[in-house]
Design a protein around this motif. Structure first.
Motif, PDB file in Angstrom:
ATOM      1  N   VAL A 157      46.581  23.825  40.489  1.00 53.20           N
ATOM      2  CA  VAL A 157      45.012  23.077  40.886  1.00 53.20           C
ATOM      3  C   VAL A 157      45.134  22.507  41.039  1.00 53.20           C
ATOM      4  O   VAL A 157      45.252  22.160  42.156  1.00 53.20           O
ATOM      5  CB  VAL A 157      44.149  24.103  39.598  1.00 53.20           C
ATOM      6  CG1 VAL A 157      42.481  23.803  40.273  1.00 53.20           C
ATOM      7  CG2 VAL A 157      44.627  25.417  39.643  1.00 53.20           C
ATOM      8  N   ILE A 158      45.063  21.288  39.864  1.00 51.44           N
ATOM      9  CA  ILE A 158      43.992  19.335  40.333  1.00 51.44           C
ATOM     10  C   ILE A 158      45.326  19.287  41.157  1.00 51.44           C
ATOM     11  O   ILE A 158      45.375  18.246  42.109  1.00 51.44           O
ATOM     12  CB  ILE A 158      44.473  18.792  38.830  1.00 51.44           C
ATOM     13  CG1 ILE A 158      43.002  19.787  37.739  1.00 51.44           C
ATOM     14  CG2 ILE A 158      44.166  17.870  38.631  1.00 51.44           C
ATOM     15  CD1 ILE A 158      43.140  19.212  36.249  1.00 51.44           C
ATOM     16  N   GLY A 185      48.226  26.304  50.440  1.00 52.12           N
ATOM     17  CA  GLY A 185      47.022  25.659  48.982  1.00 52.12           C
ATOM     18  C   GLY A 185      46.034  25.321  48.752  1.00 52.12           C
ATOM     19  O   GLY A 185      45.843  25.907  46.995  1.00 52.12           O
ATOM     20  N   LEU A 186      45.303  25.746  49.291  1.00 57.58           N
ATOM     21  CA  LEU A 186      43.850  25.941  49.424  1.00 57.58           C
ATOM     22  C   LEU A 186      43.066  27.193  48.660  1.00 57.58           C
ATOM     23  O   LEU A 186      42.845  27.310  48.109  1.00 57.58           O
ATOM     24  CB  LEU A 186      42.240  25.033  49.905  1.00 57.58           C
ATOM     25  CG  LEU A 186      42.742  23.833  50.829  1.00 57.58           C
ATOM     26  CD1 LEU A 186      42.119  23.199  51.064  1.00 57.58           C
ATOM     27  CD2 LEU A 186      42.426  22.940  48.466  1.00 57.58           C
ATOM     28  N   LEU A 218      44.492  31.097  41.436  1.00 56.60           N
ATOM     29  CA  LEU A 218      43.709  30.694  40.096  1.00 56.60           C
ATOM     30  C   LEU A 218      42.863  30.136  39.450  1.00 56.60           C
ATOM     31  O   LEU A 218      42.459  30.619  38.524  1.00 56.60           O
ATOM     32  CB  LEU A 218      44.855  29.803  40.019  1.00 56.60           C
ATOM     33  CG  LEU A 218      46.266  29.331  40.465  1.00 56.60           C
ATOM     34  CD1 LEU A 218      47.581  28.225  40.567  1.00 56.60           C
ATOM     35  CD2 LEU A 218      47.108  30.917  39.977  1.00 56.60           C
ATOM     36  N   VAL A 219      42.112  29.434  40.102  1.00 57.81           N
ATOM     37  CA  VAL A 219      40.828  29.047  39.667  1.00 57.81           C
ATOM     38  C   VAL A 219      39.412  30.650  39.273  1.00 57.81           C
ATOM     39  O   VAL A 219      38.578  30.538  38.295  1.00 57.81           O
ATOM     40  CB  VAL A 219      39.629  28.376  40.507  1.00 57.81           C
ATOM     41  CG1 VAL A 219      38.415  28.057  39.607  1.00 57.81           C
ATOM     42  CG2 VAL A 219      40.341  26.290  40.203  1.00 57.81           C
ATOM     43  N   SER A 220      39.991  31.479  40.459  1.00 61.63           N
ATOM     44  CA  SER A 220      39.205  32.869  40.202  1.00 61.63           C
ATOM     45  C   SER A 220      39.538  33.689  38.654  1.00 61.63           C
ATOM     46  O   SER A 220      38.535  34.196  37.894  1.00 61.63           O
ATOM     47  CB  SER A 220      38.812  33.319  41.017  1.00 61.63           C
ATOM     48  OG  SER A 220      38.424  32.556  42.317  1.00 61.63           O
ATOM     49  N   ILE A 250      35.200  20.872  44.146  1.00 61.90           N
ATOM     50  CA  ILE A 250      34.735  20.526  43.110  1.00 61.90           C
ATOM     51  C   ILE A 250      35.156  21.328  42.863  1.00 61.90           C
ATOM     52  O   ILE A 250      35.019  22.436  42.731  1.00 61.90           O
ATOM     53  CB  ILE A 250      33.661  20.471  42.903  1.00 61.90           C
ATOM     54  CG1 ILE A 250      32.117  18.994  43.758  1.00 61.90           C
ATOM     55  CG2 ILE A 250      32.386  20.294  41.833  1.00 61.90           C
ATOM     56  CD1 ILE A 250      31.355  19.151  43.598  1.00 61.90           C
ATOM     57  N   VAL A 251      35.574  21.658  41.115  1.00 58.98           N
ATOM     58  CA  VAL A 251      36.314  23.125  40.814  1.00 58.98           C
ATOM     59  C   VAL A 251      34.755  23.016  39.154  1.00 58.98           C
ATOM     60  O   VAL A 251      34.651  22.650  38.230  1.00 58.98           O
ATOM     61  CB  VAL A 251      37.793  22.976  39.709  1.00 58.98           C
ATOM     62  CG1 VAL A 251      37.858  24.505  38.812  1.00 58.98           C
ATOM     63  CG2 VAL A 251      38.423  23.013  41.283  1.00 58.98           C
ATOM     64  N   HIS A 252      34.650  24.790  38.909  1.00 60.45           N
ATOM     65  CA  HIS A 252      33.869  24.656  37.766  1.00 60.45           C
ATOM     66  C   HIS A 252      34.711  25.939  37.086  1.00 60.45           C
ATOM     67  O   HIS A 252      34.598  26.930  37.910  1.00 60.45           O
ATOM     68  CB  HIS A 252      32.481  25.372  38.746  1.00 60.45           C
ATOM     69  CG  HIS A 252      31.810  24.333  39.526  1.00 60.45           C
ATOM     70  ND1 HIS A 252      30.846  23.614  39.118  1.00 60.45           N
ATOM     71  CD2 HIS A 252      31.321  23.831  40.869  1.00 60.45           C
ATOM     72  CE1 HIS A 252      30.312  22.258  39.789  1.00 60.45           C
ATOM     73  NE2 HIS A 252      30.892  23.395  40.721  1.00 60.45           N
ATOM     74  N   LEU A 253      34.650  25.485  36.159  1.00 62.13           N
ATOM     75  CA  LEU A 253      35.556  26.213  35.063  1.00 62.13           C
ATOM     76  C   LEU A 253      34.226  26.143  33.925  1.00 62.13           C
ATOM     77  O   LEU A 253      33.641  25.948  33.597  1.00 62.13           O
ATOM     78  CB  LEU A 253      36.750  25.776  34.213  1.00 62.13           C
ATOM     79  CG  LEU A 253      37.440  25.509  35.460  1.00 62.13           C
ATOM     80  CD1 LEU A 253      38.837  24.652  34.401  1.00 62.13           C
ATOM     81  CD2 LEU A 253      38.682  27.272  35.670  1.00 62.13           C
TER      82      LEU A 253
END
Length: 741
Positions: free
Chosen positions: A477-478, A546-547, A553-555, A575-578
């Motif tokens: 992801v990063i 890619g996005l 993957l974040v979901s 911005i990724v919120h985990l």
């Protein structure tokens, strides 16, 4: 007296005959008009069915006629006269197998109590078919009722006149005048609500009652016709957006409430051509001109246009209409329907957009797969050349390796997105430091960052942040976000990666000072095969997935991703919120600090989870294991076992296979996906002991299979063997080298 009797008889007979004649005449006309209107509405409804040869829809339209008791049979005939669909009540003969011919050219035939109608279905100049309706009306019963009432009136009147000629003459004059006046009003106004005045309870009163009773029957019939009209209106209102009627010149005289509510007009405002005021500006002139031409020529009306709704949006409407002609073919009115086709239009646009994006993706995919082929082909040519030396051949092999690796990465990304879309990608969680995740991602993007001389600034929390996540996927992801920022930032640009724990969640942000994004492009940025048009010439390869892969993957980690940009040329920020559950430090590290010394003296052999829906079995086994020095936790269901395992992180779990709700196999599979359960010893405890049962337990992730009833010594022996080879599942039991790998 004879004159009185004759006069009375003539008056009663004349009044009754006049009423009966008027009512029967009106009834015949009403029946004919009623059946013609029914045929016109039915023709509108089945036009699509005949156009697309949809017999099932046509049959449903005919079956809806069950609500009309008077209609005994109906049929739809194809243009060649063959039967397309039919309907007949159980006690009635079926319609003719071929389209019948009716006497005359009006399409209407009345034979006593039976009324037949043939209505052609025409679209433009094309003959689509013919509607056939057969109705049965109780004419003889109505005549008999009139005759009975009239006979009773005449008998009572004659007897009364015979018994009291002079006195009855004075008494009857006023009621007869009242009856005559009421009869005249009814004939003039066609209003059957008037009644003759009753002044006495004698024989004249009986006559008045009989007269009024006859009027009651007539009014009942009028109300039945009114109910029939309401039924037609209800059928029209069930269509989005209803029906409409105009005069012969095309001026609106009736529009359904559903359409008026949609556009926010009253019937008075929409009358004539007022409905044109809510048309889309691009549709007004063409639509009104086309409608006037249709009204002039008498052709069928069929047109798509857009109306402004009260919700501020334009709605797509398909309007269809046909002329209603009299027996001489002269247009009397127009009737039609408004169909809501907004969903169809939206679907059409979505399909066109999907098709466009699919074509762009295929073109991009072909381009990206062809790019590595040229250097590979050249390298093969160098390897085959006798003029090449060892250094050149080595360089050729390196070119092939690099290009094959590039193709492999492209295909891996495509397969990952496909697995996420189909729900087949499973995370392999482990305990890992945030610093190591970021380090791997930076190394992945480093070649592109260095090639464009970008300045990368990484800002991480000063304390060690421990994560429970899939290290590979989170670094992916990063890495994808860093690579994306590098692609769309001009050389010597700046990219900032920050991570912080905020509001009980992990926030990772990648900001660049690149080309930026328009507000219009933001909503679809994370969709499959998305390519921003303004950035295509700045991209350096890629399939536009890619996005979408980042979002998927974040979901899977339970988080979300957002993008911000102040506009073109002003950079962008992803911005990724985990969620909090990704953070392992608060649960694993605090446990080590607060309970490490105590556990060393109390728990000599580690934590064990026993999961069994049989409480006696679970509690007794737990007690035996506690005697042997284990700290034991008990769960009575699969869900409870996963919750306790997440909280307590046992080194081993003894799980009953046959638990209701969630089986032991499913519990084991889910445990193996968690970081705390990957290295735990899992023992299946079941009453099934055949070889296939053991294989099923092994496939689910169990290390050992024990068959009930099990000897506690055997359980302890298996635990000793398994725990001797497995590391503890607490976060502190993992070596740093394993966490950072």
């Amino acid at each position: 007296m004879v004159v009185m009797l004759v006069t009375t008889a003539i008056a009663l007979a004349s009044a009754g005959a006049a009423l009966m004649y008027t009512d029967l005449r009106d009834n015949r006309a009403a029946w004919a008009e009623d059946l013609r209107t029914e045929a016109s509405i039915l023709a509108l409804g089945v036009t699509p069915a005949l156009s697309f040869n949809d017999r099932q829809y046509a049959q449903r339209s005919l079956d809806a006629l069950q609500a009309r008791d008077s209609i005994r049979a109906a049929a739809i005939y194809a243009p060649d006269g063959s039967l397309f669909a039919q309907y007949a009540r159980a006690d009635q003969p079926e319609p003719p197998a071929r389209r019948p011919r009716l006497p005359g050219d009006s399409g209407l035939y009345i034979d006593g109590e039976r009324v037949l109608v043939l209505k052609p279905v025409v679209q433009g100049s094309e003959m689509l078919g013919t509607i056939y309706l057969r109705a049965q009306y109780d004419l003889s019963g109505r005549v008999r009722a009139y005759l009975n009432v009239l006979g009773a009136v005449m008998i009572v009147g004659l007897i009364a006149a015979l018994l009291a000629s002079s006195w009855l003459h004075r008494v009857v004059t006023r009621p007869m005048e009242s009856m005559a006046a009421v009869a005249q009003v009814i004939i003039d106004r066609r209003d059957y609500s008037f009644r003759a005045e009753k002044t006495t309870d004698d024989e004249v009163g009986v006559v008045i009652d009989a007269f009024n009773k006859m009027l009651d029957e007539v009014q009942s019939h009028a109300r039945a016709l009114e109910t029939s009209e309401k039924l037609y209106r209800a059928i029209g209102e069930s269509i989005n957006y209803g029906v409409w009627v105009t005069d012969a010149a095309g001026r609106a005289i009736y529009i359904s409430d559903s359409f008026l509510k949609l556009v926010g007009l009253t019937m008075q405002q929409a009358a004539n051509d007022g409905w044109g005021s809510v048309l889309h500006p691009d549709d007004i002139n063409d639509t009104l001109l086309a409608w006037k031409e249709t009204a002039r020529t008498g052709n069928m009306w069929y047109r798509e246009h857009r109306f402004m709704g009260v919700d501020g949006r334009y709605h797509f409407i398909l309007a269809q209409g046909v002329p209603i002609r009299d027996e001489h073919g002269v247009i009397q009115r127009w009737a039609g329907i408004n169909l809501d086709i907004s969903r169809l239009k939206n679907t059409e646009r979505a399909l066109l957009e999907a098709d466009r994006r699919k074509d762009e993706f295929l073109a991009t995919l072909a381009h990206e797969l062809r790019n590595p082929l040229a250097p590979i082909r050249n390298a093969v040519r160098i390897l085959d050349s006798d003029a090449a030396d060892d250094r050149q051949r080595k360089w050729g092999r390196e070119v092939i390796a690099r290009q094959v690796q590039r193709m492999s990465l492209l295909l891996d990304d495509l397969l990952d997105v496909s697995r996420i879309t189909r729900g087949q990608l499973e995370l392999k969680k482990d305990y890992v430091d945030l610093k190591s995740i970021v380090g791997i991602a930076v190394e992945t993007a480093r070649p592109l960052l260095d090639a464009k001389h970008h300045k990368l600034v990484v800002q991480l929390p000063p304390e060690n942040v421990r994560l429970e996540a899939d290290p590979l996927r989170l670094s992916q992801v990063i890495g994808n976000l860093l690579t994306n920022a590098a692609k769309y930032t001009d050389p010597e640009g700046q990219i900032t990666l920050t991570a912080r724990v905020e509001n009980a969640e992990l926030v990772i942000a990648i900001r660049d000072n690149g080309i930026g994004l328009t507000q219009e492009s933001l909503p679809g940025l994370f969709t499959m095969f998305s390519q921003v048009n303004s950035a295509i010439d700045r991209a350096e390869g890629g399939l536009g997935i890619g996005l979408a892969l980042v979002k998927g993957l974040v979901s899977l980690h339970g988080g979300r991703v957002e993008v911000r940009s102040d506009g073109l040329g002003r950079g962008s920020e992803f911005i990724v919120h985990l969620p909090h559950r990704v953070l392992a430090s608060a649960r694993a590290l605090s446990r080590d600090e607060s309970t490490g010394a105590a556990n060393a003296s109390v728990v000599r052999r580690g934590r064990i989870l026993v999961a069994d829906d049989n409480r006696d079995a679970a509690e007794s086994l737990a007690l035996v294991l506690r005697f042997s020095g284990y700290e034991v936790f008990i769960a009575f269901s699969g869900t409870e076992a996963l919750e306790i395992g997440q909280r307590e992180r046992p080194r081993a779990a003894i799980i009953d296979i046959g638990m209701p709700g969630m089986s032991g196999h499913e519990v084991a599979r889910r445990m193996r996906l968690e970081a705390w359960g990957r290295n735990a010893a899992l023992i299946a405890l079941t009453g099934w002991g055949q070889e296939q049962d053991k294989q099923a337990a092994k496939a689910a992730g169990f290390d050992e299979h024990l068959t009930k009833p099990v000897d506690p010594d055997d359980v302890e022996h298996v635990l000793d063997e398994l725990l001797g080879d497995k590391p503890g599942s607490d976060a502190s039991d993992y070596p740093d080298s394993q966490l950072n790998s």
